[in-house]
Design a protein around this motif. Structure first.
Motif, PDB file in Angstrom:
ATOM      1  N   PRO A   1       0.812  -1.226   0.000  1.00  0.00           N
ATOM      2  CA  PRO A   1       0.000   0.000   0.000  1.00  0.00           C
ATOM      3  C   PRO A   1       0.842   1.270   0.000  1.00  0.00           C
ATOM      4  O   PRO A   1       0.508   2.240  -0.690  1.00  0.00           O
ATOM      5  CB  PRO A   1      -0.802  -0.133   1.306  1.00  0.00           C
ATOM      6  CG  PRO A   1      -0.913  -1.605   1.535  1.00  0.00           C
ATOM      7  CD  PRO A   1       0.397  -2.172   1.059  1.00  0.00           C
ATOM      8  N   GLY A   2       1.955   1.260   0.723  1.00  0.00           N
ATOM      9  CA  GLY A   2       2.773   2.450   0.823  1.00  0.00           C
ATOM     10  C   GLY A   2       3.416   2.879  -0.483  1.00  0.00           C
ATOM     11  O   GLY A   2       3.846   4.030  -0.619  1.00  0.00           O
TER      12      GLY A   2
ATOM     13  N   GLN B   1      -8.763   7.834   5.883  1.00  0.00           N
ATOM     14  CA  GLN B   1      -8.173   6.596   6.367  1.00  0.00           C
ATOM     15  C   GLN B   1      -7.052   6.102   5.450  1.00  0.00           C
ATOM     16  O   GLN B   1      -6.008   5.636   5.908  1.00  0.00           O
ATOM     17  CB  GLN B   1      -9.262   5.517   6.477  1.00  0.00           C
ATOM     18  CG  GLN B   1      -8.791   4.176   6.982  1.00  0.00           C
ATOM     19  CD  GLN B   1      -8.554   4.151   8.478  1.00  0.00           C
ATOM     20  OE1 GLN B   1      -8.979   5.059   9.178  1.00  0.00           O
ATOM     21  NE2 GLN B   1      -7.886   3.119   8.973  1.00  0.00           N
ATOM     22  N   ILE B   2      -7.270   6.196   4.141  1.00  0.00           N
ATOM     23  CA  ILE B   2      -6.364   5.578   3.177  1.00  0.00           C
ATOM     24  C   ILE B   2      -5.188   6.473   2.808  1.00  0.00           C
ATOM     25  O   ILE B   2      -4.052   6.002   2.652  1.00  0.00           O
ATOM     26  CB  ILE B   2      -7.156   5.154   1.918  1.00  0.00           C
ATOM     27  CG1 ILE B   2      -8.130   4.015   2.284  1.00  0.00           C
ATOM     28  CG2 ILE B   2      -6.231   4.716   0.790  1.00  0.00           C
ATOM     29  CD1 ILE B   2      -9.111   3.663   1.184  1.00  0.00           C
ATOM     30  N   LEU B   3      -5.421   7.768   2.681  1.00  0.00           N
ATOM     31  CA  LEU B   3      -4.374   8.676   2.209  1.00  0.00           C
ATOM     32  C   LEU B   3      -3.057   8.576   2.991  1.00  0.00           C
ATOM     33  O   LEU B   3      -1.978   8.519   2.372  1.00  0.00           O
ATOM     34  CB  LEU B   3      -4.881  10.118   2.215  1.00  0.00           C
ATOM     35  CG  LEU B   3      -3.876  11.197   1.749  1.00  0.00           C
ATOM     36  CD1 LEU B   3      -3.369  10.905   0.345  1.00  0.00           C
ATOM     37  CD2 LEU B   3      -4.516  12.581   1.815  1.00  0.00           C
ATOM     38  N   PRO B   4      -3.083   8.532   4.333  1.00  0.00           N
ATOM     39  CA  PRO B   4      -1.804   8.458   5.051  1.00  0.00           C
ATOM     40  C   PRO B   4      -1.038   7.155   4.832  1.00  0.00           C
ATOM     41  O   PRO B   4       0.149   7.078   5.167  1.00  0.00           O
ATOM     42  CB  PRO B   4      -2.233   8.578   6.534  1.00  0.00           C
ATOM     43  CG  PRO B   4      -3.604   9.173   6.506  1.00  0.00           C
ATOM     44  CD  PRO B   4      -4.229   8.649   5.258  1.00  0.00           C
ATOM     45  N   GLN B   5      -1.708   6.154   4.255  1.00  0.00           N
ATOM     46  CA  GLN B   5      -1.082   4.838   4.133  1.00  0.00           C
ATOM     47  C   GLN B   5      -0.561   4.535   2.736  1.00  0.00           C
ATOM     48  O   GLN B   5       0.058   3.486   2.522  1.00  0.00           O
ATOM     49  CB  GLN B   5      -2.088   3.747   4.525  1.00  0.00           C
ATOM     50  CG  GLN B   5      -2.668   3.901   5.921  1.00  0.00           C
ATOM     51  CD  GLN B   5      -3.607   2.763   6.261  1.00  0.00           C
ATOM     52  OE1 GLN B   5      -3.180   1.623   6.457  1.00  0.00           O
ATOM     53  NE2 GLN B   5      -4.895   3.050   6.305  1.00  0.00           N
ATOM     54  N   VAL B   6      -0.819   5.416   1.772  1.00  0.00           N
ATOM     55  CA  VAL B   6      -0.440   5.136   0.383  1.00  0.00           C
ATOM     56  C   VAL B   6       0.467   6.233  -0.154  1.00  0.00           C
ATOM     57  O   VAL B   6       0.680   7.264   0.490  1.00  0.00           O
ATOM     58  CB  VAL B   6      -1.691   4.989  -0.518  1.00  0.00           C
ATOM     59  CG1 VAL B   6      -2.573   3.853  -0.044  1.00  0.00           C
ATOM     60  CG2 VAL B   6      -2.489   6.307  -0.565  1.00  0.00           C
ATOM     61  N   ARG B   7       1.007   6.022  -1.347  1.00  0.00           N
ATOM     62  CA  ARG B   7       1.901   7.014  -1.954  1.00  0.00           C
ATOM     63  C   ARG B   7       1.130   8.249  -2.391  1.00  0.00           C
ATOM     64  O   ARG B   7       1.611   9.377  -2.286  1.00  0.00           O
ATOM     65  CB  ARG B   7       2.612   6.393  -3.155  1.00  0.00           C
ATOM     66  CG  ARG B   7       3.504   7.354  -3.909  1.00  0.00           C
ATOM     67  CD  ARG B   7       4.402   6.619  -4.882  1.00  0.00           C
ATOM     68  NE  ARG B   7       5.492   5.941  -4.184  1.00  0.00           N
ATOM     69  CZ  ARG B   7       6.208   4.952  -4.717  1.00  0.00           C
ATOM     70  NH1 ARG B   7       5.923   4.509  -5.929  1.00  0.00           N
ATOM     71  NH2 ARG B   7       7.194   4.391  -4.036  1.00  0.00           N
ATOM     72  N   GLY B   8      -0.067   8.051  -2.883  1.00  0.00           N
ATOM     73  CA  GLY B   8      -0.847   9.195  -3.332  1.00  0.00           C
ATOM     74  C   GLY B   8      -2.247   8.779  -3.722  1.00  0.00           C
ATOM     75  O   GLY B   8      -2.519   7.603  -3.987  1.00  0.00           O
TER      76      GLY B   8
END
Length: 294
Positions: A175-176, A201-208
């Protein structure tokens, strides 16, 4: 960035539509509609709204849908067509129209311009989306981006292609390192809070995260590996039917936001390369952003 999974990559031999069948008709209709849409950008004379001030419709949308209907019915006069501009706004009206449409053995699902707001503003991210459901199964999916002249085509069991070259989802599993697409439909009361919850929830865990404003094109981008996943709460059948088949035939996975199998009536959609699918579904559940919360 988004590496392509070699296991999903078919032989890079151009795919040629050789028959006068369903796929050829869909490609022809999408291409002609796309050409006309592109010629009308910046010339919209009548701008209206449906469910809200953000839910736009133009005379171009209506004209393009009529064009597509004529092109399809010329070849298949007994087939049914479910198009965005032929259904009154509102989830209940969409559900009723879909149930009536399901009674037909051959059902075409059409979005004349997916990304009308983009079209109106001259933002170059919109497309024509045409799908065929035969005996209850998604059989053909065609998405045409007239700005980039990109034609995405999928046939059940025969793979997905862009300009004849086989498509494959990305190989990303972390995910990152993933790039995710999402959307914000016009519904500010129900859909927007759910999508915002998922975003936080998702934005902080992925590249973009990217939100281009066209569900169909986001799905096509999952299919060819430009993004690793996509989700959106509050969609209609014409937003995603063609794109869903593209993702599935490219080796990807599509479910509802709870992880249950996709159906043409599914309104809350998660699509991915498969590798990050469980992450997206789990994250939406943790955020209470599935659209199914009471």
């Amino acid at each position: 960035m988004n590496s392509v999974n070699p296991e999903n990559r078919k032989e890079r031999e151009p795919y040629v539509v050789t028959s006068k069948g369903y796929t050829a008709v869909a490609i022809n209709a999408a291409a002609k509609a796309g050409e006309w849409i592109k010629s009308r950008q910046g010339q919209v004379k009548e701008l209206g709204s449906k469910t809200s001030a953000q839910d736009l419709v133009t005379e171009v949308d209506k004209g393009v849908e009529q064009m597509i209907r004529r092109l399809i019915l010329t070849h298949y006069p007994d087939h049914a067509i479910l198009g965005e501009e032929g259904v009154e706004p509102g989830a209940d009206n969409v559900a009723f129209a879909l149930e009536e449409a399901r009674k037909h053995d051959y059902l075409w699902i059409v979005d004349p311009i997916d990304g009308t707001t983009n079209f109106v503003h001259g933002f170059p991210f919109y497309c024509v989306s045409i799908a065929l459901v035969a005996s209850g199964e998604l059989t053909v999916g065609v998405i045409y981006d007239p700005i980039r002249d990109e034609m995405f085509v999928a046939e059940k069991g025969k793979g997905a292609y862009m300009h004849g070259i086989p498509a494959a989802v990305s190989a990303e599993r972390e995910p990152g390192s993933s790039l995710i697409a999402m959307g914000f439909p016009p519904d500010r009361v129900f859909a927007q809070p759910a999508n915002m919850a998922g975003l936080q929830q998702i934005l902080p865990q992925v590249r973009g995260i990217r939100a281009g404003g066209s569900a169909a094109l986001h799905l096509a981008y999952v299919a060819i590996g430009r993004v690793d996943g996509y989700w959106e709460v509050g969609l209609s059948p014409w937003d995603c039917a063609a794109g869903v088949l593209l993702v599935q035939e490219s080796g990807g996975r599509v479910t509802d936001t709870l992880g249950k199998p996709y159906d043409i009536g599914t309104r809350h959609v998660v699509a991915s390369n498969g590798g990050i699918h469980d992450f997206l579904v789990t994250s939406l559940g943790e955020a209470k952003g599935t659209g199914f919360e009471s």
